[in-house]
Design a protein around this motif. Structure first.
Motif, PDB file in Angstrom:
ATOM      1  N   GLN A 190       0.847  -1.199   0.000  1.00 43.91           N
ATOM      2  CA  GLN A 190       0.000   0.000   0.000  1.00 43.91           C
ATOM      3  C   GLN A 190       0.873   1.237   0.000  1.00 43.91           C
ATOM      4  O   GLN A 190       1.808   1.340   0.785  1.00 43.91           O
ATOM      5  N   ARG A 191       0.582   2.192  -0.887  1.00 47.92           N
ATOM      6  CA  ARG A 191       1.333   3.452  -0.901  1.00 47.92           C
ATOM      7  C   ARG A 191       0.968   4.264   0.336  1.00 47.92           C
ATOM      8  O   ARG A 191      -0.178   4.314   0.742  1.00 47.92           O
ATOM      9  N   ARG A 192       1.961   4.932   0.907  1.00 46.47           N
ATOM     10  CA  ARG A 192       1.737   5.756   2.084  1.00 46.47           C
ATOM     11  C   ARG A 192       1.683   7.246   1.741  1.00 46.47           C
ATOM     12  O   ARG A 192       1.261   8.055   2.556  1.00 46.47           O
ATOM     13  N   THR A 193       2.138   7.592   0.556  1.00 43.01           N
ATOM     14  CA  THR A 193       2.138   8.989   0.133  1.00 43.01           C
ATOM     15  C   THR A 193       1.614   9.096  -1.292  1.00 43.01           C
ATOM     16  O   THR A 193       1.504   8.100  -2.000  1.00 43.01           O
ATOM     17  N   GLY A 194       1.292  10.297  -1.707  1.00 44.63           N
ATOM     18  CA  GLY A 194       0.856  10.538  -3.068  1.00 44.63           C
ATOM     19  C   GLY A 194      -0.640  10.346  -3.258  1.00 44.63           C
ATOM     20  O   GLY A 194      -1.403  10.187  -2.292  1.00 44.63           O
ATOM     21  N   TYR A 195      -1.029  10.349  -4.512  1.00 51.06           N
ATOM     22  CA  TYR A 195      -2.435  10.264  -4.887  1.00 51.06           C
ATOM     23  C   TYR A 195      -2.605   9.192  -5.950  1.00 51.06           C
ATOM     24  O   TYR A 195      -1.759   9.037  -6.817  1.00 51.06           O
ATOM     25  N   ARG A 196      -3.708   8.460  -5.881  1.00 53.70           N
ATOM     26  CA  ARG A 196      -3.991   7.414  -6.866  1.00 53.70           C
ATOM     27  C   ARG A 196      -5.141   7.839  -7.758  1.00 53.70           C
ATOM     28  O   ARG A 196      -6.029   8.592  -7.331  1.00 53.70           O
ATOM     29  N   LEU A 197      -5.123   7.342  -8.977  1.00 52.15           N
ATOM     30  CA  LEU A 197      -6.186   7.635  -9.931  1.00 52.15           C
ATOM     31  C   LEU A 197      -7.502   7.066  -9.419  1.00 52.15           C
ATOM     32  O   LEU A 197      -7.579   5.896  -9.050  1.00 52.15           O
ATOM     33  N   LEU A 198      -8.517   7.903  -9.382  1.00 55.32           N
ATOM     34  CA  LEU A 198      -9.844   7.475  -8.944  1.00 55.32           C
ATOM     35  C   LEU A 198     -10.729   7.214 -10.152  1.00 55.32           C
ATOM     36  O   LEU A 198     -11.381   6.178 -10.244  1.00 55.32           O
ATOM     37  N   SER A 199     -10.770   8.165 -11.086  1.00 52.54           N
ATOM     38  CA  SER A 199     -11.582   7.981 -12.289  1.00 52.54           C
ATOM     39  C   SER A 199     -11.123   8.942 -13.371  1.00 52.54           C
ATOM     40  O   SER A 199     -10.407   9.905 -13.117  1.00 52.54           O
ATOM     41  N   GLN A 200     -11.564   8.640 -14.581  1.00 49.71           N
ATOM     42  CA  GLN A 200     -11.349   9.536 -15.702  1.00 49.71           C
ATOM     43  C   GLN A 200     -12.521   9.386 -16.634  1.00 49.71           C
ATOM     44  O   GLN A 200     -13.132   8.324 -16.715  1.00 49.71           O
ATOM     45  N   PRO A 201     -12.893  10.452 -17.311  1.00 48.74           N
ATOM     46  CA  PRO A 201     -14.070  10.375 -18.179  1.00 48.74           C
ATOM     47  C   PRO A 201     -13.804   9.505 -19.399  1.00 48.74           C
ATOM     48  O   PRO A 201     -12.675   9.416 -19.872  1.00 48.74           O
ATOM     49  N   THR A 202     -14.864   8.871 -19.877  1.00 45.46           N
ATOM     50  CA  THR A 202     -14.756   8.079 -21.102  1.00 45.46           C
ATOM     51  C   THR A 202     -15.239   8.870 -22.310  1.00 45.46           C
ATOM     52  O   THR A 202     -15.048   8.438 -23.440  1.00 45.46           O
ATOM     53  N   SER A 203     -15.872  10.017 -22.068  1.00 42.07           N
ATOM     54  CA  SER A 203     -16.270  10.912 -23.156  1.00 42.07           C
ATOM     55  C   SER A 203     -16.241  12.344 -22.635  1.00 42.07           C
ATOM     56  O   SER A 203     -16.269  12.575 -21.430  1.00 42.07           O
ATOM     57  N   LYS A 204     -16.202  13.296 -23.548  1.00 37.81           N
ATOM     58  CA  LYS A 204     -16.138  14.694 -23.115  1.00 37.81           C
ATOM     59  C   LYS A 204     -17.488  15.207 -22.620  1.00 37.81           C
ATOM     60  O   LYS A 204     -17.586  16.316 -22.122  1.00 37.81           O
ATOM     61  N   TRP A 205     -18.530  14.405 -22.703  1.00 37.44           N
ATOM     62  CA  TRP A 205     -19.875  14.833 -22.306  1.00 37.44           C
ATOM     63  C   TRP A 205     -20.241  14.403 -20.903  1.00 37.44           C
ATOM     64  O   TRP A 205     -21.343  14.657 -20.449  1.00 37.44           O
TER      65      TRP A 205
END
Length: 129
Positions: free
Chosen positions: A72-87
């Protein structure tokens, strides 16, 4: 690229990140990447909780909350989500991107809309309005 290789992780605008460590800070959205740093926007930071921008070192943004060795990382930030379209709209509660049909409230501003699952959870917790 072979079957065992994965595509390199790429930091892009509109990705949302959450702290790798619980209680380690707030979630945010990447606005732009400039070399070794990324401008990020916290929808609830700043004066009166109306949002604020800041810079984060790209080395602190990770594809997952675990290291290559499974720790488990103790520092930093992990990707939670990203859009699949610009809408897609960003839910301010869960900080995930959703299609318009999945939104209960659309405020047309990153992080100020609410998805149906979050609205249902809020209604259950605080009572339907």
């Amino acid at each position: 690229m072979t079957a065992t290789e994965t595509a390199p992780f790429e930091i892009q605008p509109r990705q949302t990140y959450t702290p790798c460590r619980e209680g380690g800070g707030r979630r945010f959205v990447v606005v732009k990447v400039d070399g070794d740093r990324a401008e990020v926007w916290d929808p609830f930071g700043g004066p009166r909780g109306l949002g604020s921008s800041r810079w984060v070192a790209v080395r602190n943004l990770h594809a997952s909350g675990t290291t290559q060795h499974g720790r488990q990382r103790r520092t930093g930030y992990r990707l939670l989500s990203q859009p699949t379209s610009k809408w897609q709209e960003l839910c301010g509660s869960c900080m995930r991107w959703h299609d318009e049909d999945d939104m209960a409230v659309i405020a047309h501003g990153w992080g100020h809309s609410t998805c149906k699952p979050c609205k249902a959870a809020n209604d259950k917790r605080y009572g339907a309005q």
